[in-house]
Design a protein around this motif. Sequence first.
Motif, PDB file in Angstrom:
ATOM      1  N   ALA A  97       9.742  18.237  60.429  1.00 39.39           N
ATOM      2  CA  ALA A  97       9.761  16.881  59.893  1.00 39.39           C
ATOM      3  C   ALA A  97      10.678  15.953  60.674  1.00 39.39           C
ATOM      4  N   MET A  98      11.866  16.440  61.011  1.00 42.57           N
ATOM      5  CA  MET A  98      12.888  15.526  61.518  1.00 42.57           C
ATOM      6  C   MET A  98      12.911  15.365  63.030  1.00 42.57           C
ATOM      7  N   ALA A  99      12.902  16.480  63.789  1.00 36.56           N
ATOM      8  CA  ALA A  99      13.280  16.342  65.192  1.00 36.56           C
ATOM      9  C   ALA A  99      12.365  17.007  66.202  1.00 36.56           C
ATOM     10  N   TRP A 100      11.496  17.887  65.784  1.00 30.77           N
ATOM     11  CA  TRP A 100      10.721  18.633  66.772  1.00 30.77           C
ATOM     12  C   TRP A 100       9.551  17.811  67.300  1.00 30.77           C
ATOM     13  N   GLU A 101       9.504  17.696  68.607  1.00 35.02           N
ATOM     14  CA  GLU A 101       8.408  17.022  69.295  1.00 35.02           C
ATOM     15  C   GLU A 101       8.421  17.455  70.751  1.00 35.02           C
ATOM     16  N   ILE A 102       7.309  17.976  71.214  1.00 35.54           N
ATOM     17  CA  ILE A 102       7.156  18.315  72.627  1.00 35.54           C
ATOM     18  C   ILE A 102       6.471  17.143  73.321  1.00 35.54           C
ATOM     19  N   ASN A 103       7.129  16.639  74.355  1.00 37.64           N
ATOM     20  CA  ASN A 103       6.583  15.505  75.102  1.00 37.64           C
ATOM     21  C   ASN A 103       5.992  15.979  76.421  1.00 37.64           C
ATOM     22  N   VAL A 104       4.791  15.522  76.697  1.00 37.22           N
ATOM     23  CA  VAL A 104       4.104  15.851  77.943  1.00 37.22           C
ATOM     24  C   VAL A 104       4.025  14.600  78.804  1.00 37.22           C
ATOM     25  N   GLU A 105       4.518  14.706  80.025  1.00 44.34           N
ATOM     26  CA  GLU A 105       4.407  13.625  81.008  1.00 44.34           C
ATOM     27  C   GLU A 105       3.909  14.212  82.317  1.00 44.34           C
ATOM     28  N   LYS A 106       2.893  13.600  82.890  1.00 39.63           N
ATOM     29  CA  LYS A 106       2.318  14.054  84.163  1.00 39.63           C
ATOM     30  C   LYS A 106       1.997  15.550  84.128  1.00 39.63           C
ATOM     31  N   GLY A 107       1.441  15.980  82.991  1.00 39.73           N
ATOM     32  CA  GLY A 107       0.972  17.351  82.866  1.00 39.73           C
ATOM     33  C   GLY A 107       2.032  18.393  82.683  1.00 39.73           C
ATOM     34  N   ARG A 108       3.278  17.976  82.431  1.00 41.41           N
ATOM     35  CA  ARG A 108       4.373  18.930  82.277  1.00 41.41           C
ATOM     36  C   ARG A 108       5.208  18.560  81.055  1.00 41.41           C
ATOM     37  N   VAL A 109       5.852  19.545  80.462  1.00 38.91           N
ATOM     38  CA  VAL A 109       6.698  19.316  79.298  1.00 38.91           C
ATOM     39  C   VAL A 109       8.081  18.881  79.763  1.00 38.91           C
ATOM     40  N   THR A 110       8.580  17.805  79.177  1.00 39.34           N
ATOM     41  CA  THR A 110       9.881  17.276  79.584  1.00 39.34           C
ATOM     42  C   THR A 110      11.039  17.894  78.804  1.00 39.34           C
ATOM     43  N   ASN A 111      10.774  18.449  77.635  1.00 39.41           N
ATOM     44  CA  ASN A 111      11.826  19.139  76.883  1.00 39.41           C
ATOM     45  C   ASN A 111      12.192  20.426  77.612  1.00 39.41           C
ATOM     46  N   THR A 112      13.475  20.714  77.713  1.00 40.75           N
ATOM     47  CA  THR A 112      13.890  21.919  78.428  1.00 40.75           C
ATOM     48  C   THR A 112      14.623  22.930  77.557  1.00 40.75           C
ATOM     49  N   ASN A 113      15.340  22.440  76.533  1.00 42.74           N
ATOM     50  CA  ASN A 113      16.145  23.352  75.732  1.00 42.74           C
ATOM     51  C   ASN A 113      16.412  22.711  74.373  1.00 42.74           C
ATOM     52  N   PHE A 114      17.219  23.378  73.558  1.00 44.51           N
ATOM     53  CA  PHE A 114      17.406  22.924  72.181  1.00 44.51           C
ATOM     54  C   PHE A 114      18.099  21.567  72.077  1.00 44.51           C
ATOM     55  N   HIS A 115      18.799  21.137  73.116  1.00 46.13           N
ATOM     56  CA  HIS A 115      19.408  19.808  73.047  1.00 46.13           C
ATOM     57  C   HIS A 115      18.344  18.720  73.022  1.00 46.13           C
ATOM     58  N   GLN A 116      17.129  19.036  73.498  1.00 45.23           N
ATOM     59  CA  GLN A 116      16.013  18.087  73.453  1.00 45.23           C
ATOM     60  C   GLN A 116      14.950  18.500  72.437  1.00 45.23           C
ATOM     61  N   TYR A 117      15.258  19.535  71.679  1.00 48.13           N
ATOM     62  CA  TYR A 117      14.314  20.039  70.676  1.00 48.13           C
ATOM     63  C   TYR A 117      15.146  20.702  69.575  1.00 48.13           C
ATOM     64  N   PRO A 118      15.963  19.898  68.879  1.00 54.04           N
ATOM     65  CA  PRO A 118      16.981  20.467  67.991  1.00 54.04           C
ATOM     66  C   PRO A 118      16.416  21.018  66.686  1.00 54.04           C
ATOM     67  N   PRO A 119      16.639  22.283  66.412  1.00 53.82           N
ATOM     68  CA  PRO A 119      16.236  22.846  65.118  1.00 53.82           C
ATOM     69  C   PRO A 119      17.222  22.427  64.034  1.00 53.82           C
ATOM     70  N   THR A 120      16.820  22.555  62.788  1.00 51.39           N
ATOM     71  CA  THR A 120      17.716  22.284  61.668  1.00 51.39           C
ATOM     72  C   THR A 120      18.858  23.293  61.686  1.00 51.39           C
ATOM     73  N   ARG A 121      20.070  22.799  61.598  1.00 50.37           N
ATOM     74  CA  ARG A 121      21.239  23.673  61.611  1.00 50.37           C
ATOM     75  C   ARG A 121      21.646  24.047  60.183  1.00 50.37           C
TER      76      ARG A 121
END
Length: 741
Positions: A658-682
């Motif tokens: 609901a809050m933070a997860w989103e995978i972004n695709v640019e030029k055919g590749r995923v720009t998210n690399t790790n949890f700092h760009q895909y933060p799970p609920t703590r």
Amino acid sequence: MKNITKNDINRRSFLLRVSAVAGGGVMLGFLDSPSSSLYAQAPGAPPAQWSPQNFITVSRDNVFTIVAKNPEIGQSIKTTLPMIIADELDVDWKDVRIVQGDLDTVKYGPQVAGGSTALPTNWDPIRKMAAAGRAMFVNAAAEEWKVPASEISTGSGKVMHRASGKTATYGSFAAKVATMTPPDQKTVTPKDPKDYKIIGQPIHNYDINPIVTGKPIFSIDFTVPNMLWAVYQKCPVFAGKPMSANFDEIKAMPGVKHAFIVEGTDVLTGLMPGVAIVADSWYQANTARKRLKVVWDEGPTVAQSSVGFQAKADELSKGPAAFDVRVDGDAEKALAGAKVVDAAYSYPFLSHAPLEPENCLAKWDGDKLELWAPSQTPMAGRTQVAAEMKIPQENITWHLMRTGGGFGRRLTNDYAMEAAWIAKVVGQPVKLLWTREDDMQHDHYRPAGYHYMKGGLDNSGKLVAWKTHFVTFGDDKKIPNEAQMAPNEFPGGFVNNFQYQASTMHNGVPTFAMRAPRTNATCFVIQSFIDELAHAAGKDPIEFRLAMLSNPKITNTNPTPMPAGFEFDAERMRGVVEKVRDVSGWGKKTLPKGRAMGTAFQFSHRGYFAHVVDLSVEGNKVKIHKVYVVGDIGSQIVNPSSAENMCQGGVIEGMSHAMAWEINVEKGRVTNTNFHQYPPTRLIQAPPEIEVHFLKTNNPPTGLGEPAMPPVAPAIANALFTATGKRFRSLPLSKHGFSWA
């Protein structure tokens, strides 16, 4: 106690087979015909054919070793299935030892962790198997004591004859049982539920001690002597191919033994092309990888992006849909005379993000292959690896390893194919280990989706029309299973004038099932739009839902055959909705400004769940105070401890969706690399309380891995609307400026 192998078993014609084991013990097992299906992903496919064979070893000193047949991925099935066996066998849990079975469909039948299938497909057969085992000890005692079997009772792994006062352990009769003919399955009767001693009790995870003390029990920890370590670099653009690389430089680095191109295939969820680096240690392999320079042929997917998919979906929504999925009545006509609510909803690609990255250890011996892998579908994995390596399936030994999370990612087995291929080239045992970046940027993602909705209300506020144009991925009318929305998905069948249409667009991003496939996304859309309609009608959101559930069911004019247990039952859903209304105090609490409740429900993987979320908003900070969860998964909760745990885990994962997860695709590749760009609920962001209730109904027990998660996101979004007066129709909510308090 000796290891059990196929050579120990020779009575394959019996349902319950017996063989002597070392030390005077006895081994019991269940057998039917071999499975004709590798894996039936539920829902959307028929249930797997039954052919389980569960082993129980009874030692002379009355210790009971039970094989856990299914992959353990954190859902506690390694504990739950043996609980059923132990109870039906009538032994004490303290005397039970559990061992993980390897892949062997002849012995164990389907071995799958996915679709919440483990309990519903195993419940009856393993109870009957264990009850048959209990009957054999009763018969052995009756014969020895020369008394009717009907006069003998069991308990705590003992047989007892009250009239004579005779008592003996199962272990003391093990040698005799080994010579007996097993009873016919039709003659054994499992226990009455009132007699359960283990089933229904909260029992902790069997591996809890080694987990919390950091013992190396997970797949990522497993090693063998003289093995090498591998990393695998794939093109950042999906399906891109390596043309050349600086191999001379890489091979000259410390510890590096091999570096080479793997041609791979064009199957997005299979063995993709890449560059392997193999070294004495993983650190050395990964250090060399940082110096790797590859010339890539990026291919056509380089033209695709998240922004492009959204723009294409918006364009398609303005024209006629490509095809009908379900049509009841005349939605267009009904909308023409109604108050119309018009909305566009969307959700993004998601990565599964298990805490344990993909890994596999592969070891070749001639044309025989041994694999240690954390797969959810080892049967399918064995088939895929065998086909890729061009060897018979029987040449592959697959060890089921404890897995640090799966959530659907390990339904596919690309990492096992990579490890097998690399080890074949190298000629030594190889442990392949992905990085977190590999895992996030080369996932098989939950597909994005785009829904363009219209709902019609009459003068009394009753829903009279519903129209959906769903833009998804696929080619023509062929939609990947995990990107579909089923034609019988509620409210299909409960609105007289209902039109569900779809259009597709080509996608080069690999997608596959995620926990609660399809409904993990579509529930947000459907339950948010129902809430929107309720508010437009001036109705209470729960009462509006109950009114919809009370409508007579409409038979689809183009029905899709559904497996047993997958047909929506409105009365069962009414039950959980009414219960969550009552336990949450819905409508009876005076809440301060900025605090509100939201609700949602979902039928998913045979389970019926309704949630109420109690949250508050201060500025852009959202705090969830409590979540009420009510579920109906049938007549029996086998292990209340793991059941509650899975519901709570589903809520917390749903908060991440609901809050933070989103995978972004640019030029055919995923720009998210790790949890700092895909933060799970703590943990600090989790609700102080998640209150779980179960309704026991007269229905077969079903699974719990999936169904508690889908209602979370829409319940949060609906509460946010009530608290702020603003409707949020796309996820994640962080796009709208929100974050957890």
